[in-house]
Design an enzyme around this catalytic site. Structure first.
Site, mmCIF file in Angstrom:
data_model
loop_
_atom_site.group_PDB
_atom_site.id
_atom_site.type_symbol
_atom_site.label_atom_id
_atom_site.label_comp_id
_atom_site.label_asym_id
_atom_site.label_seq_id
_atom_site.Cartn_x
_atom_site.Cartn_y
_atom_site.Cartn_z
ATOM 1 N N TYR A 85 1.044 -1.126 0.016
ATOM 2 C CA TYR A 85 0.122 0.074 0.033
ATOM 3 C C TYR A 85 0.715 1.169 0.041
ATOM 4 O O TYR A 85 0.130 2.338 0.306
ATOM 5 C CB TYR A 85 -0.961 -0.060 1.132
ATOM 6 C CG TYR A 85 -2.298 -0.880 1.224
ATOM 7 C CD1 TYR A 85 -2.797 -0.703 -0.032
ATOM 8 C CD2 TYR A 85 -2.443 -2.020 1.777
ATOM 9 C CE1 TYR A 85 -4.109 -1.551 -0.246
ATOM 10 C CE2 TYR A 85 -3.841 -2.561 1.765
ATOM 11 C CZ TYR A 85 -4.527 -2.418 0.689
ATOM 12 O OH TYR A 85 -5.462 -3.193 0.545
ATOM 13 N N PHE A 89 -5.675 7.780 6.136
ATOM 14 C CA PHE A 89 -6.112 6.441 6.655
ATOM 15 C C PHE A 89 -4.924 5.003 6.328
ATOM 16 O O PHE A 89 -5.359 4.010 6.668
ATOM 17 C CB PHE A 89 -7.570 5.941 5.755
ATOM 18 C CG PHE A 89 -7.375 5.996 4.300
ATOM 19 C CD1 PHE A 89 -6.522 4.856 3.539
ATOM 20 C CD2 PHE A 89 -7.396 7.121 3.661
ATOM 21 C CE1 PHE A 89 -6.530 4.852 2.346
ATOM 22 C CE2 PHE A 89 -7.504 7.271 2.306
ATOM 23 C CZ PHE A 89 -6.781 6.080 1.610
ATOM 24 N N THR A 106 -14.713 1.238 -4.991
ATOM 25 C CA THR A 106 -13.813 1.026 -3.770
ATOM 26 C C THR A 106 -14.798 1.301 -2.741
ATOM 27 O O THR A 106 -14.792 0.414 -1.646
ATOM 28 C CB THR A 106 -12.732 2.141 -3.811
ATOM 29 O OG1 THR A 106 -11.861 1.853 -4.892
ATOM 30 C CG2 THR A 106 -11.847 1.830 -2.491
ATOM 31 N N ARG A 113 -18.313 -5.764 -4.035
ATOM 32 C CA ARG A 113 -18.459 -5.113 -3.084
ATOM 33 C C ARG A 113 -19.915 -4.503 -2.894
ATOM 34 O O ARG A 113 -20.414 -4.151 -1.664
ATOM 35 C CB ARG A 113 -17.568 -3.910 -3.261
ATOM 36 C CG ARG A 113 -16.008 -4.028 -3.012
ATOM 37 C CD ARG A 113 -15.428 -3.167 -3.728
ATOM 38 N NE ARG A 113 -13.835 -3.280 -3.291
ATOM 39 C CZ ARG A 113 -12.936 -2.686 -4.073
ATOM 40 N NH1 ARG A 113 -13.035 -2.035 -5.073
ATOM 41 N NH2 ARG A 113 -11.699 -2.980 -3.820
ATOM 42 N N ASN A 128 -13.626 -3.531 2.464
ATOM 43 C CA ASN A 128 -14.423 -3.584 1.460
ATOM 44 C C ASN A 128 -14.163 -5.084 0.767
ATOM 45 O O ASN A 128 -14.263 -5.117 -0.584
ATOM 46 C CB ASN A 128 -14.088 -2.536 0.523
ATOM 47 C CG ASN A 128 -12.752 -2.354 0.014
ATOM 48 O OD1 ASN A 128 -11.970 -3.040 0.458
ATOM 49 N ND2 ASN A 128 -12.268 -1.307 -0.691
ATOM 50 N N HIS A 164 -9.363 -6.838 -2.930
ATOM 51 C CA HIS A 164 -8.340 -6.077 -3.414
ATOM 52 C C HIS A 164 -8.180 -6.406 -4.962
ATOM 53 O O HIS A 164 -8.014 -7.562 -5.017
ATOM 54 C CB HIS A 164 -7.038 -5.720 -2.400
ATOM 55 C CG HIS A 164 -6.129 -4.938 -3.351
ATOM 56 N ND1 HIS A 164 -5.968 -3.583 -3.555
ATOM 57 C CD2 HIS A 164 -5.014 -5.578 -4.256
ATOM 58 C CE1 HIS A 164 -4.952 -3.192 -4.228
ATOM 59 N NE2 HIS A 164 -4.298 -4.439 -4.797
ATOM 60 N N GLU A 212 2.234 -6.068 -7.655
ATOM 61 C CA GLU A 212 1.830 -6.954 -6.612
ATOM 62 C C GLU A 212 1.894 -8.429 -6.648
ATOM 63 O O GLU A 212 2.262 -8.842 -5.876
ATOM 64 C CB GLU A 212 0.161 -6.370 -6.747
ATOM 65 C CG GLU A 212 0.129 -4.827 -6.428
ATOM 66 C CD GLU A 212 -1.104 -4.460 -6.564
ATOM 67 O OE1 GLU A 212 -2.071 -5.063 -6.836
ATOM 68 O OE2 GLU A 212 -1.409 -3.265 -6.035
HETATM 69 P P1 CMP Z 1 -7.894 -1.097 -1.937
HETATM 70 O O1 CMP Z 1 -8.561 -1.444 -3.075
HETATM 71 O O2 CMP Z 1 -7.548 -2.478 -1.323
HETATM 72 O O3 CMP Z 1 -6.873 -0.134 -1.877
HETATM 73 C C1 CMP Z 1 -6.700 0.780 -1.043
HETATM 74 C C2 CMP Z 1 -7.534 0.954 0.173
HETATM 75 O O4 CMP Z 1 -7.755 1.788 0.911
HETATM 76 C C3 CMP Z 1 -9.094 0.597 -0.666
HETATM 77 O O5 CMP Z 1 -9.101 -0.585 -1.022
HETATM 78 C C4 CMP Z 1 -9.799 0.965 0.814
HETATM 79 O O6 CMP Z 1 -10.084 -0.239 1.127
HETATM 80 C C5 CMP Z 1 -8.898 1.733 1.553
HETATM 81 N N1 CMP Z 1 -9.553 2.984 1.809
HETATM 82 C C6 CMP Z 1 -9.829 3.911 0.749
HETATM 83 N N2 CMP Z 1 -10.229 5.238 1.414
HETATM 84 C C7 CMP Z 1 -10.252 4.789 2.813
HETATM 85 C C8 CMP Z 1 -10.713 5.603 3.945
HETATM 86 N N3 CMP Z 1 -11.409 6.898 3.861
HETATM 87 N N4 CMP Z 1 -10.552 4.970 4.948
HETATM 88 C C9 CMP Z 1 -10.172 3.673 5.179
HETATM 89 N N5 CMP Z 1 -9.667 3.041 4.196
HETATM 90 C C10 CMP Z 1 -9.904 3.392 3.051
#
Ligand code: CMP
Length: 143
Positions: free
Chosen positions: A49, A57, A91, A102, A112, A115, A126
């Site tokens: 990440y 976050f 997302t 989702r 969610n 990924h 990745e």
């Molecule tokens: P992902 O596709 O795994 O990639 C980045 C992740 O950040 C995204 O899914 C979300 O689960 C997470 N994410 C994005 N915005 C927020 C937020 N405002 N608070 C917490 N998690 C977040």
């Protein structure tokens, strides 16, 4: 053959959604090239990440993804990167339409369920972070 990295997150694993999610990609016609149930270390989470390091976050994101086992996968097939993103839905599950993963199973943006890589560059990066070359299957023919 295009490949992408998909991962059922700790919430999806704990809720017993691995089979449902694998089934959707199988039925669509994609091929599973690699998979493992694993725990993510702090280091791997921060690297995976890395692009979100400056986001407020980020800490929460790393804490969550390291909180329990994930199911990491490599899928292959025509346009699998973009198609898998469509099948995952937005997302934020609040914006994800029904019939997406989702949209059907998620409630909050943090938890969610899944990924998926968002571009060919992320997919390559990745896949390399989570899998060794020899852990991926080469299918000879069909599809
Ligand atoms: P992902 O596709 O795994 O990639 C980045 C992740 O950040 C995204 O899914 C979300 O689960 C997470 N994410 C994005 N915005 C927020 C937020 N405002 N608070 C917490 N998690 C977040």
């Amino acid at each position: 053959m295009e490949k992408t990295f998909l991962m059922v997150k700790p919430d999806g694993v704990q809720r017993g959604l691995i089979g449902e999610i694998v089934s959707r990609f199988e039925k669509k016609g994609f091929q599973l090239a690699g998979a493992k149930l694993m725990s993510i270390s702090q280091e791997l989470a921060e690297e995976h990440y890395g692009e979100h390091k400056e986001r407020p976050f980020f800490g929460e994101l790393v804490d969550f993804i390291t909180s329990g086992p994930v199911f990491a996968m490599v899928w292959q097939g025509e346009d699998v990167i973009a198609t898998a993103r469509q099948m995952m839905g937005a997302t934020n599950p609040k914006d994800a339409v029904p019939a997406t993963i989702r949209g059907d199973f998620g409630l909050t943006v943090g938890k969610n369920v899944i990924h998926g890589s968002d571009s060919p560059e992320s997919a390559q990066r990745e896949i390399g972070l989570f899998f060794k070359e020899e852990e991926l299957i080469e299918y000879s023919k069909l599809i």
